[in-house]
Scaffold this motif. Sequence first.
Motif, PDB file in Angstrom:
ATOM      1  N   LEU A 180      44.985  62.078  41.488  1.00  0.00           N
ATOM      2  CA  LEU A 180      45.572  60.584  41.465  1.00  0.00           C
ATOM      3  C   LEU A 180      46.245  60.183  42.654  1.00  0.00           C
ATOM      4  N   ARG A 181      47.118  61.280  43.106  1.00  0.00           N
ATOM      5  CA  ARG A 181      47.815  60.958  44.283  1.00  0.00           C
ATOM      6  C   ARG A 181      47.040  60.873  45.555  1.00  0.00           C
ATOM      7  N   ARG A 182      46.333  61.794  45.773  1.00  0.00           N
ATOM      8  CA  ARG A 182      45.404  61.747  46.787  1.00  0.00           C
ATOM      9  C   ARG A 182      44.172  61.155  46.913  1.00  0.00           C
ATOM     10  N   PHE A 183      43.628  60.621  45.873  1.00  0.00           N
ATOM     11  CA  PHE A 183      42.217  59.977  45.657  1.00  0.00           C
ATOM     12  C   PHE A 183      42.360  58.604  45.070  1.00  0.00           C
ATOM     13  N   GLY A 184      43.383  58.342  44.328  1.00  0.00           N
ATOM     14  CA  GLY A 184      43.562  57.294  43.524  1.00  0.00           C
ATOM     15  C   GLY A 184      43.798  55.891  43.929  1.00  0.00           C
ATOM     16  N   ARG A 185      43.753  54.915  43.591  1.00  0.00           N
ATOM     17  CA  ARG A 185      43.862  53.431  44.256  1.00  0.00           C
ATOM     18  C   ARG A 185      44.756  52.931  43.173  1.00  0.00           C
ATOM     19  N   PRO A 186      45.636  52.017  43.677  1.00  0.00           N
ATOM     20  CA  PRO A 186      46.504  51.022  42.907  1.00  0.00           C
ATOM     21  C   PRO A 186      45.502  50.283  42.021  1.00  0.00           C
ATOM     22  N   ARG A 187      45.725  50.118  40.436  1.00  0.00           N
ATOM     23  CA  ARG A 187      44.997  49.449  39.710  1.00  0.00           C
ATOM     24  C   ARG A 187      44.800  47.739  40.014  1.00  0.00           C
ATOM     25  N   ALA A 188      43.659  47.629  40.169  1.00  0.00           N
ATOM     26  CA  ALA A 188      43.325  45.977  40.625  1.00  0.00           C
ATOM     27  C   ALA A 188      43.751  45.166  39.497  1.00  0.00           C
ATOM     28  N   VAL A 189      43.159  45.339  38.340  1.00  0.00           N
ATOM     29  CA  VAL A 189      43.501  44.514  37.396  1.00  0.00           C
ATOM     30  C   VAL A 189      44.470  45.023  36.459  1.00  0.00           C
ATOM     31  N   PRO A 190      45.943  44.290  36.294  1.00  0.00           N
ATOM     32  CA  PRO A 190      46.754  44.880  35.340  1.00  0.00           C
ATOM     33  C   PRO A 190      46.471  45.355  33.997  1.00  0.00           C
ATOM     34  N   LEU A 191      47.069  46.242  33.345  1.00  0.00           N
ATOM     35  CA  LEU A 191      46.708  46.574  31.873  1.00  0.00           C
ATOM     36  C   LEU A 191      47.092  45.355  31.220  1.00  0.00           C
ATOM     37  N   PHE A 192      46.366  44.768  30.296  1.00  0.00           N
ATOM     38  CA  PHE A 192      46.453  43.875  29.296  1.00  0.00           C
ATOM     39  C   PHE A 192      46.212  42.594  29.839  1.00  0.00           C
ATOM     40  N   ALA A 193      45.578  42.517  30.941  1.00  0.00           N
ATOM     41  CA  ALA A 193      45.363  41.187  31.638  1.00  0.00           C
ATOM     42  C   ALA A 193      44.772  40.126  30.482  1.00  0.00           C
ATOM     43  N   ASP A 194      44.013  40.557  29.506  1.00  0.00           N
ATOM     44  CA  ASP A 194      43.330  39.876  28.771  1.00  0.00           C
ATOM     45  C   ASP A 194      43.769  39.798  27.321  1.00  0.00           C
ATOM     46  N   GLY A 195      45.078  40.286  27.301  1.00  0.00           N
ATOM     47  CA  GLY A 195      46.182  40.530  26.179  1.00  0.00           C
ATOM     48  C   GLY A 195      45.932  41.739  25.523  1.00  0.00           C
ATOM     49  N   VAL A 196      46.697  42.093  24.585  1.00  0.00           N
ATOM     50  CA  VAL A 196      46.881  43.363  23.864  1.00  0.00           C
ATOM     51  C   VAL A 196      45.771  43.218  22.615  1.00  0.00           C
ATOM     52  N   ARG A 197      45.005  44.105  22.670  1.00  0.00           N
ATOM     53  CA  ARG A 197      44.003  44.350  21.503  1.00  0.00           C
ATOM     54  C   ARG A 197      44.192  45.501  20.663  1.00  0.00           C
TER      55      ARG A 197
END
Length: 304
Positions: free
Chosen positions: A256-273
């Motif tokens: 994740l450190r070498r090849f990951g990207r910041p999450r484009a859409v935040p967690l729970f963007a459409d609510g908690v299910r």
Amino acid sequence: MSPGGRRQETSARYANLRRIRSLDPERDYLEIYQIMLRQEFPWDARLGLNLAFNRAFSIPAVAALLVSTGELTGRTRKRIDDTGLLMYEMVLNGFEHPRGRAAVRRVNQLHRPYDIPNDEYLYILAALVVVPLRWLDRYAWRRPSEHERRAVCRYYRELGARMGIREIPDSYPAFEAWFDAYDDAHLRYSDEAAAIERGSRSLMLGRIPRPLAPLGNALVSAMYDERLRRATGVARPPAAVRAGLHLGLRARALLLRRFGRPRAVPLFADGVRTRTYPDGYHISRLGPDGNPSPTAPAEADSPA
């Protein structure tokens, strides 16, 4: 890839950290904590919170109270979902938002009938600070910064104050010292803690990748430290499983450190299910009795 490309990737990977370092952890603690949970460490932070509740609920006095209500043994999924929803409503909205205020009000209402000592409240609060940050230190793709530690402490100090908890530590080292001292003195085996662990294990099993499902129970046990295993009556998993889990998580962090990207859409963007509330939920009806708080303001149901 050219050196310039590598530098650009590194720059993008640490964009959230640069944003966090531009903020004031005393004033902007909510935004920092939201970035940590929703963008930087979504899987690890949520797992850390699960481990924190597992530990807090394993103190014999706390476990005995929870078993007496039947919530974590007879209605495990609902109890876990209700707790998570109340916590995430506060994080997603903040304490001043109507939904955040409603969540704090509901938490206080649910605890009010019980004579819970201040130290037990404080232990749960400290677990929510210390246990997730220790997990991130060990297994996240980067260690939390000092800004992030201060923001997490500030967030839970604010939550504790709104719950009427007294003598809250004022720094991360102070939280750690208080947590470890109480943990050493009070984390002991009890039948109630063992029953809660058995009931709530399914949530932890849900964090295991599907290809590793046959090893699920051993891997969950390996996530606990030795003291928590003793307190909940969990057998020590084989050394190969413990070592494999550690190496696998460290390898994941490196990738994740070498090849990951910041999450484009935040967690729970459409609510908690949750499974319990597929059609949405009302904050004032979360909890054991399902009855709304008599003082709760009107609020819209969450999105399904």
